[in-house]
Design a protein around this motif. Structure first.
Motif, PDB file in Angstrom:
ATOM      1  N   ASP A  93       0.822  -1.211   0.000  1.00  0.00           N
ATOM      2  CA  ASP A  93       0.000   0.000   0.000  1.00  0.00           C
ATOM      3  C   ASP A  93       0.853   1.257   0.000  1.00  0.00           C
ATOM      4  O   ASP A  93       0.504   2.261  -0.630  1.00  0.00           O
ATOM      5  CB  ASP A  93      -0.940  -0.006   1.203  1.00  0.00           C
ATOM      6  N   VAL A  94       1.963   1.221   0.746  1.00  0.00           N
ATOM      7  CA  VAL A  94       2.854   2.382   0.773  1.00  0.00           C
ATOM      8  C   VAL A  94       3.480   2.622  -0.596  1.00  0.00           C
ATOM      9  O   VAL A  94       3.562   3.755  -1.086  1.00  0.00           O
ATOM     10  CB  VAL A  94       3.955   2.196   1.843  1.00  0.00           C
ATOM     11  N   LEU A  95       3.895   1.544  -1.247  1.00  0.00           N
ATOM     12  CA  LEU A  95       4.530   1.671  -2.563  1.00  0.00           C
ATOM     13  C   LEU A  95       3.555   2.164  -3.628  1.00  0.00           C
ATOM     14  O   LEU A  95       3.974   2.749  -4.627  1.00  0.00           O
ATOM     15  CB  LEU A  95       5.130   0.332  -2.983  1.00  0.00           C
ATOM     16  N   LYS A  96       2.270   1.946  -3.430  1.00  0.00           N
ATOM     17  CA  LYS A  96       1.282   2.432  -4.389  1.00  0.00           C
ATOM     18  C   LYS A  96       1.281   3.956  -4.462  1.00  0.00           C
ATOM     19  O   LYS A  96       1.045   4.541  -5.523  1.00  0.00           O
ATOM     20  CB  LYS A  96      -0.116   1.932  -4.007  1.00  0.00           C
ATOM     21  N   VAL A  97       1.522   4.594  -3.311  1.00  0.00           N
ATOM     22  CA  VAL A  97       1.498   6.062  -3.285  1.00  0.00           C
ATOM     23  C   VAL A  97       2.886   6.668  -3.368  1.00  0.00           C
ATOM     24  O   VAL A  97       3.034   7.844  -3.690  1.00  0.00           O
ATOM     25  CB  VAL A  97       0.778   6.566  -2.014  1.00  0.00           C
ATOM     26  N   ASP A  98       3.901   5.859  -3.092  1.00  0.00           N
ATOM     27  CA  ASP A  98       5.274   6.376  -3.128  1.00  0.00           C
ATOM     28  C   ASP A  98       6.218   5.244  -3.525  1.00  0.00           C
ATOM     29  O   ASP A  98       6.942   4.691  -2.698  1.00  0.00           O
ATOM     30  CB  ASP A  98       5.659   6.934  -1.753  1.00  0.00           C
ATOM     31  N   PRO A  99       6.228   4.854  -4.802  1.00  0.00           N
ATOM     32  CA  PRO A  99       7.018   3.701  -5.241  1.00  0.00           C
ATOM     33  C   PRO A  99       8.514   3.848  -5.025  1.00  0.00           C
ATOM     34  O   PRO A  99       9.220   2.844  -4.904  1.00  0.00           O
ATOM     35  CB  PRO A  99       6.669   3.575  -6.733  1.00  0.00           C
TER      36      PRO A  99
END
Length: 217
Positions: A93-99
């Motif tokens: 989920d974190v990588l979805k907004v800040d890959p």
């Protein structure tokens, strides 16, 4: 019951064995621990028998320093400086907004990745400067051994019999020469009934209306 008593009862009720050899104990302990950890997964979060640890740790570039013991269940993770709880998330989920994982700032969430706890947005905060990350957690419990005492079993003594029923169920569905369909079904009924009673007890003692980790349906 001490584990030695559980072993004797399991041997008698499952395959009618009076004298346990070392190989028998090894096999039976596998099934006892299988049942034990299944119960802990569902109830340890509410158990009054379990010590919750609270540690204050540094966080460097979003990576929290390791806890002194391995985490079994994280209860609360919080920003010490603001005394604000961080929301649980996932790396995905974190990588979805800040890959690229480049956003910095005061952390508002945490997630597991690479075997450690990470915070996001990325920050460096240390206990010595009045910051850091607080973690309240339940440490990974030790497996039971043949010499474990009743006090070592992290479920109320009234429900130690449930371990016998659970272990019996797994013995009878195993491929170790003990397979018995009729006895397995009987043990399964006792195992499921015992779990429901234990979960009901934990629900009542914790003051909660529901336990999110188990559904008897």
């Amino acid at each position: 019951m001490d584990v030695s008593e559980i072993l004797k009862l399991l041997a008698t009720l499952s395959i009618g064995l009076d004298d346990l050899g070392e190989s028998d104990i090894t096999v039976f302990m596998q099934y006892i621990n299988l049942a034990y950890f299944e119960l802990l997964q569902a109830t340890i979060n509410e158990s009054p028998l379990v010590v919750k640890l609270n540690e204050q740790l540094d966080c460097t570039n979003g990576v929290v320093s390791p806890t002194s013991q391995e985490i079994f269940i994280p209860k609360v993770i919080y920003d010490i400086r603001t005394n604000r709880q961080l929301l649980g998330s996932s790396e995905e989920d974190v990588l979805k907004v800040d890959p690229a994982l480049i956003k910095t700032g005061n952390p508002d969430r945490w997630y597991y990745a690479n075997g450690v706890i990470n915070t996001y947005p990325i920050s460096t905060t240390t206990v010595i400067t009045g910051g850091g990350i607080g973690i309240r957690y339940i440490a990974k419990p030790d497996a039971l051994t043949a010499s474990s005492l009743s006090a070592d079993i992290l479920i109320p003594s009234l429900y130690h019999q449930v371990l016998v029923d659970g272990a019996s169920y797994y013995v009878f569905q195993s491929e170790t020469g003990f397979k018995d369909q009729t006895k397995m079904l009987s043990a399964q009924v006792k195992w499921e009934d015992g779990k429901k009673k234990l979960f009901s007890y934990m629900k009542n003692i914790s003051g909660k209306k529901h336990l999110s980790t188990y559904s008897p349906v």
